[in-house]
Design a protein around this motif. Structure first.
Motif, PDB file in Angstrom:
ATOM      1  N   MET A   1       8.789   8.129  24.782  1.00 47.14           N
ATOM      2  CA  MET A   1       9.837   7.704  23.823  1.00 47.14           C
ATOM      3  C   MET A   1       9.450   6.383  23.280  1.00 47.14           C
ATOM      4  N   LEU A   2       8.944   5.592  24.387  1.00 48.93           N
ATOM      5  CA  LEU A   2       8.763   4.064  23.824  1.00 48.93           C
ATOM      6  C   LEU A   2       7.784   4.231  22.710  1.00 48.93           C
ATOM      7  N   ILE A   3       6.477   5.031  23.105  1.00 50.83           N
ATOM      8  CA  ILE A   3       5.471   4.967  21.788  1.00 50.83           C
ATOM      9  C   ILE A   3       5.975   5.521  20.552  1.00 50.83           C
ATOM     10  N   ALA A   4       6.746   6.739  20.754  1.00 51.57           N
ATOM     11  CA  ALA A   4       7.592   7.271  19.475  1.00 51.57           C
ATOM     12  C   ALA A   4       8.046   6.043  18.820  1.00 51.57           C
ATOM     13  N   VAL A   5       8.755   5.248  19.223  1.00 59.02           N
ATOM     14  CA  VAL A   5       9.527   4.208  18.673  1.00 59.02           C
ATOM     15  C   VAL A   5       8.539   3.211  18.076  1.00 59.02           C
ATOM     16  N   TYR A   6       7.594   2.814  18.919  1.00 63.90           N
ATOM     17  CA  TYR A   6       6.682   1.997  18.084  1.00 63.90           C
ATOM     18  C   TYR A   6       5.701   2.486  16.878  1.00 63.90           C
ATOM     19  N   GLY A   7       5.640   3.875  17.346  1.00 64.54           N
ATOM     20  CA  GLY A   7       4.979   4.522  15.944  1.00 64.54           C
ATOM     21  C   GLY A   7       5.952   4.534  14.670  1.00 64.54           C
ATOM     22  N   VAL A   8       7.205   4.624  14.896  1.00 61.45           N
ATOM     23  CA  VAL A   8       7.950   4.756  13.741  1.00 61.45           C
ATOM     24  C   VAL A   8       8.020   3.126  13.173  1.00 61.45           C
ATOM     25  N   PHE A   9       8.075   2.157  14.054  1.00 65.97           N
ATOM     26  CA  PHE A   9       8.268   0.789  13.606  1.00 65.97           C
ATOM     27  C   PHE A   9       6.889   0.726  12.948  1.00 65.97           C
ATOM     28  N   ALA A  10       5.693   1.119  13.200  1.00 66.14           N
ATOM     29  CA  ALA A  10       4.475   0.700  12.733  1.00 66.14           C
ATOM     30  C   ALA A  10       4.376   1.413  11.488  1.00 66.14           C
ATOM     31  N   LEU A  11       4.995   2.402  11.076  1.00 73.65           N
ATOM     32  CA  LEU A  11       5.048   2.956   9.858  1.00 73.65           C
ATOM     33  C   LEU A  11       5.953   2.492   9.100  1.00 73.65           C
ATOM     34  N   ALA A  12       7.214   2.079   9.555  1.00 75.80           N
ATOM     35  CA  ALA A  12       8.121   1.407   8.525  1.00 75.80           C
ATOM     36  C   ALA A  12       7.588  -0.005   8.185  1.00 75.80           C
ATOM     37  N   ALA A  13       7.320  -0.683   8.948  1.00 76.72           N
ATOM     38  CA  ALA A  13       6.705  -1.906   8.753  1.00 76.72           C
ATOM     39  C   ALA A  13       5.650  -2.151   7.699  1.00 76.72           C
ATOM     40  N   THR A  14       4.722  -1.337   7.966  1.00 78.55           N
ATOM     41  CA  THR A  14       3.411  -1.018   7.221  1.00 78.55           C
ATOM     42  C   THR A  14       4.011  -0.649   5.673  1.00 78.55           C
ATOM     43  N   ALA A  15       5.014   0.320   5.719  1.00 74.98           N
ATOM     44  CA  ALA A  15       5.301   0.710   4.398  1.00 74.98           C
ATOM     45  C   ALA A  15       5.970  -0.164   3.558  1.00 74.98           C
ATOM     46  N   ARG A  16       7.093  -0.959   4.350  1.00 76.90           N
ATOM     47  CA  ARG A  16       7.646  -2.099   3.855  1.00 76.90           C
ATOM     48  C   ARG A  16       6.850  -3.270   3.208  1.00 76.90           C
ATOM     49  N   ALA A  17       5.938  -3.707   4.305  1.00 80.92           N
ATOM     50  CA  ALA A  17       4.898  -4.933   3.642  1.00 80.92           C
ATOM     51  C   ALA A  17       4.059  -4.294   2.626  1.00 80.92           C
ATOM     52  N   GLY A  18       3.335  -3.095   2.732  1.00 79.67           N
ATOM     53  CA  GLY A  18       2.719  -2.754   1.551  1.00 79.67           C
ATOM     54  C   GLY A  18       3.568  -2.879   0.026  1.00 79.67           C
ATOM     55  N   PHE A  19       4.658  -2.472   0.064  1.00 78.35           N
ATOM     56  CA  PHE A  19       5.408  -2.309  -1.111  1.00 78.35           C
ATOM     57  C   PHE A  19       5.641  -3.892  -1.339  1.00 78.35           C
ATOM     58  N   GLN A  20       6.329  -4.552  -0.470  1.00 72.69           N
ATOM     59  CA  GLN A  20       6.653  -5.822  -0.740  1.00 72.69           C
ATOM     60  C   GLN A  20       5.551  -6.734  -1.324  1.00 72.69           C
ATOM     61  N   ILE A  21       4.544  -6.806  -0.617  1.00 71.41           N
ATOM     62  CA  ILE A  21       3.066  -7.522  -1.120  1.00 71.41           C
ATOM     63  C   ILE A  21       2.531  -6.975  -2.615  1.00 71.41           C
ATOM     64  N   ALA A  22       2.862  -5.513  -2.483  1.00 75.73           N
ATOM     65  CA  ALA A  22       2.215  -4.915  -3.861  1.00 75.73           C
ATOM     66  C   ALA A  22       3.269  -5.254  -5.040  1.00 75.73           C
ATOM     67  N   THR A  23       4.345  -5.327  -4.809  1.00 74.83           N
ATOM     68  CA  THR A  23       5.389  -5.462  -6.036  1.00 74.83           C
ATOM     69  C   THR A  23       6.118  -6.922  -6.371  1.00 74.83           C
ATOM     70  N   LYS A  24       6.042  -7.665  -5.083  1.00 74.93           N
ATOM     71  CA  LYS A  24       6.898  -8.846  -5.308  1.00 74.93           C
ATOM     72  C   LYS A  24       6.453 -10.074  -4.556  1.00 74.93           C
ATOM     73  N   PHE A  25       5.161 -10.077  -4.305  1.00 69.70           N
ATOM     74  CA  PHE A  25       4.696 -11.030  -3.475  1.00 69.70           C
ATOM     75  C   PHE A  25       5.164 -12.355  -3.831  1.00 69.70           C
ATOM     76  N   SER A  26       5.101 -12.847  -4.994  1.00 64.70           N
ATOM     77  CA  SER A  26       5.327 -14.153  -5.394  1.00 64.70           C
ATOM     78  C   SER A  26       6.733 -14.680  -5.008  1.00 64.70           C
ATOM     79  N   GLU A  27       7.686 -13.705  -4.949  1.00 61.47           N
ATOM     80  CA  GLU A  27       9.156 -14.016  -4.542  1.00 61.47           C
ATOM     81  C   GLU A  27       9.231 -14.758  -3.072  1.00 61.47           C
ATOM     82  N   ALA A  28       8.680 -14.168  -2.201  1.00 62.83           N
ATOM     83  CA  ALA A  28       8.597 -14.596  -0.783  1.00 62.83           C
ATOM     84  C   ALA A  28       7.291 -14.363  -0.168  1.00 62.83           C
ATOM     85  N   PRO A  29       6.287 -14.926  -0.595  1.00 56.87           N
ATOM     86  CA  PRO A  29       4.944 -15.062  -0.015  1.00 56.87           C
ATOM     87  C   PRO A  29       5.011 -14.856   1.545  1.00 56.87           C
ATOM     88  N   LEU A  30       5.704 -15.866   2.211  1.00 57.27           N
ATOM     89  CA  LEU A  30       5.655 -16.031   3.794  1.00 57.27           C
ATOM     90  C   LEU A  30       6.303 -14.636   4.419  1.00 57.27           C
TER      91      LEU A  30
END
Length: 124
Positions: A1-30
Motif C-alpha cells: 500500500m505504501l509503495i502504491a501511495v508513493y507511486g500515485v504521488f510520483a505521477l501526480a507531482a511529475t504531471a503537476r511540475a511538468g505542466f507548471q514548468i511548461a506553461t507558466k514557469f515565469s510566474e513562480a519559478p521557485l
C-alpha cells in the motif's frame, strides 16, 4: 500500500511540475522547481521502496528522509513567507493541498523502513 501511495504521488507531482514548468514557469519559478524536486524524490522513493536489497534500502532511507526534510522546510517557508510561493507546490503549507499526506507519508515510510531493515529480515 505504501509503495502504491508513493507511486500515485510520483505521477501526480511529475504531471503537476511538468505542466507548471511548461506553461507558466515565469510566474513562480521557485515553486515550480520545488515541485519538480518533489517529483524526483517521489520517483526515487517509489522505485527504491519497490526493490529488495541493502542498496535499495539505503536509497529509500535517503529519499524518504529528503522528502521529510523537504516537506517540513518548504511547508515552513511557505507559511512564513507566502509571497515567495505565489503558486503552491506539493509540499506547500505541509501538503495542505493534498490533505497533509505529504507530511504524514515520509513518517510512515521511515517507520516502515525501520521495521523492514534488510538485517532484520535475515534474522527471522
Amino acid at each position: 500500500m505504501l509503495i502504491a501511495v508513493y507511486g500515485v504521488f510520483a505521477l501526480a507531482a511529475t504531471a503537476r511540475a511538468g505542466f507548471q514548468i511548461a506553461t507558466k514557469f515565469s510566474e513562480a519559478p521557485l515553486a515550480y522547481l520545488l515541485s519538480a524536486v518533489a517529483a524526483v524524490v517521489y520517483i526515487v522513493a517509489t522505485v527504491s521502496l519497490a526493490r529488495a536489497g541493502t542498496r535499495a534500502y539505503a536509497v529509500s532511507v535517503v529519499a524518504v528522509t529528503t522528502e521529510l526534510v523537504g516537506v517540513v522546510s518548504v511547508g515552513l517557508l511557505s507559511v512564513l513567507d507566502p509571497q515567495a510561493f505565489p503558486s503552491e507546490t506539493v509540499w506547500s503549507a505541509f501538503g495542505r493541498g493534498y490533505g497533509f499526506v505529504p507530511l504524514v507519508l515520509p513518517i510512515l515510510g521511515l517507520v516502515w523502513l525501520r521495521r523492514n531493515r534488510p538485517e532484520q529480515r535475515r534474522r527471522k
